[in-house]
Design an enzyme around this catalytic site. Structure first.
Site, PDB file in Angstrom:
ATOM      1  N   HIS A   1      37.697  41.377  52.040  1.00 32.68           N
ATOM      2  CA  HIS A   1      38.273  41.059  50.728  1.00 32.68           C
ATOM      3  C   HIS A   1      37.188  40.715  49.702  1.00 32.68           C
ATOM      4  CE1 HIS A   1      42.314  39.723  48.855  1.00 32.68           C
ATOM      5  NE2 HIS A   1      41.485  40.109  47.894  1.00 32.68           N
TER       6      HIS A   1
ATOM      7  N   ARG B   1      46.407  44.765  48.402  1.00 32.48           N
ATOM      8  CA  ARG B   1      46.987  43.743  49.259  1.00 32.48           C
ATOM      9  C   ARG B   1      47.266  44.333  50.628  1.00 32.48           C
ATOM     10  NH1 ARG B   1      45.177  40.730  46.252  1.00 32.48           N
ATOM     11  NH2 ARG B   1      46.137  39.024  45.079  1.00 32.48           N
TER      12      ARG B   1
ATOM     13  N   ALA C   1      45.201  49.044  34.789  1.00 36.74           N
ATOM     14  CA  ALA C   1      43.803  49.023  34.333  1.00 36.74           C
ATOM     15  C   ALA C   1      42.835  49.408  35.446  1.00 36.74           C
ATOM     16  CB  ALA C   1      43.464  47.632  33.787  1.00 36.74           C
TER      17      ALA C   1
ATOM     18  N   GLU D   1      45.014  36.729  55.819  1.00 31.34           N
ATOM     19  CA  GLU D   1      43.591  36.482  55.566  1.00 31.34           C
ATOM     20  C   GLU D   1      43.316  34.987  55.468  1.00 31.34           C
ATOM     21  OE1 GLU D   1      43.006  40.508  52.821  1.00 31.34           O
ATOM     22  OE2 GLU D   1      43.084  38.537  51.883  1.00 31.34           O
TER      23      GLU D   1
END
Length: 313
Positions: A280, A230, A157, A259
């Site tokens: 992020h 990622r 998507a 992170e």
């Protein structure tokens, strides 16, 4: 039955989280860091809400009352899903909420890098413009978006939403995915032919470091790499070397392998105008976060009603 719901890292969701419409107790913690904290806070919980709090087997085995882990994100690599499946703990995640915010972030990074905006901004701030004789200077290459080729790695998507926007800008799309669908090309073709490569796949043992030194050498020297998926998808040391050596033209990353990078990161040590690292936040428009928060509670209510949705196997 009255469920005990505990949200372990509430500060990670900047939106209104409504209360579920069934009998329950509800507790929020802004953040949760240690395994000891996780066990203590979830010892009486039947439903845990997490975003990036690790839920590993050594912790889960101490939580016999836990029935549902509702992840306030799409990625579920922080959860030991094999243990959950074996012990009857349902895991659900968020889907199709970042259909605007992530593609817009990708496009923003692409424009900044293809036009070398950061390099020119830094030059102007350093006073270089005022020292030249001409009305402008061309120390950094500027390349059009129209007529260039985008390789989309992960044609789900989000990948399709990025591709749709890129096509409107006059770009040719090369899509790759492990799920068969019309129009796909192989990964090597994307590496060799793309001017822009954008990553939209989950982090799995198969995708870890899917782009490293070998793959960078296959890319065009004018190509840029964008990763809003990622951090572990790319060998960060190899990326640093490729950028410094001019093997590729630039990179835009919204994710790092670890992170937050409390112990530093090789990419953060670089001072290169053709490297953009954001913390992020590609997913985090106000609109997207509210969709996420609403779906999070929808998932919990569906589970309690006996009709679980967005279950992660």
């Amino acid at each position: 039955m009255e469920h005990a719901i505990v949200f372990l890292d509430r500060e990670s969701v900047g939106a209104n989280v409504r209360r579920p419409g069934f009998p329950h107790t509800y507790t929020e913690h802004e953040s949760t860091w240690t395994p000891e904290e996780i066990v203590d806070r979830l010892k009486d919980a039947s439903i845990a809400i997490i975003n990036k709090v690790p839920m590993r087997a050594d912790v889960l085995k101490q939580l016999p009352k836990l029935k549902l882990i509702a992840v306030a994100a799409t990625g579920t690599d922080v959860v030991d899903k094999a243990y959950c499946k074996e012990h009857g703990i349902t895991v659900v995640n968020i889907r199709n909420y970042a259909f605007n915010t992530v593609p817009e972030h990708v496009i923003a990074l692409m424009f900044a890098l293809r036009r070398n905006l950061m390099a020119y901004v830094e030059d102007v701030r350093a006073g270089r413009w005022g020292k030249v004789d001409q009305f402008c200077f061309f120390d950094h290459p500027i390349r059009d978006i129209a007529g260039s080729t985008m390789g989309v790695v992960g044609y789900g998507a989000i990948g399709k939403a990025v591709a749709k926007r890129a096509e409107c800008l006059g770009m040719k799309i090369l899509p790759f995915d492990v799920v068969p669908q019309p129009g796909l090309v192989d990964f090597e073709t994307i590496l060799k032919e793309s001017d822009v490569i954008t990553l939209h796949v989950p982090l799995t043992p198969e995708t870890k470091n899917m782009i490293g030194a070998k793959q960078f050498k296959m890319m065009k020297p004018t190509a840029i790499l964008i990763n809003t998926a990622r951090g572990g998808l790319v060998d960060e040391a190899a990326l640093a070397e490729a950028l410094q050596a001019g093997t590729i033209a630039g990179a835009g990353f919204d994710v790092l392998t670890k992170e937050p990078p409390k112990e530093g990161n090789i990419l953060l040590d670089l001072r290169l105008p053709n490297l953009i690292v954001t913390p992020h936040v590609a997913w985090a428009s106000r609109e997207a976060m509210q969709i996420l928060a609403d779906q999070l509670i929808d998932n919990i209510e569906a589970f309690v009603a006996g009709k679980p949705q967005n279950v992660v196997e």
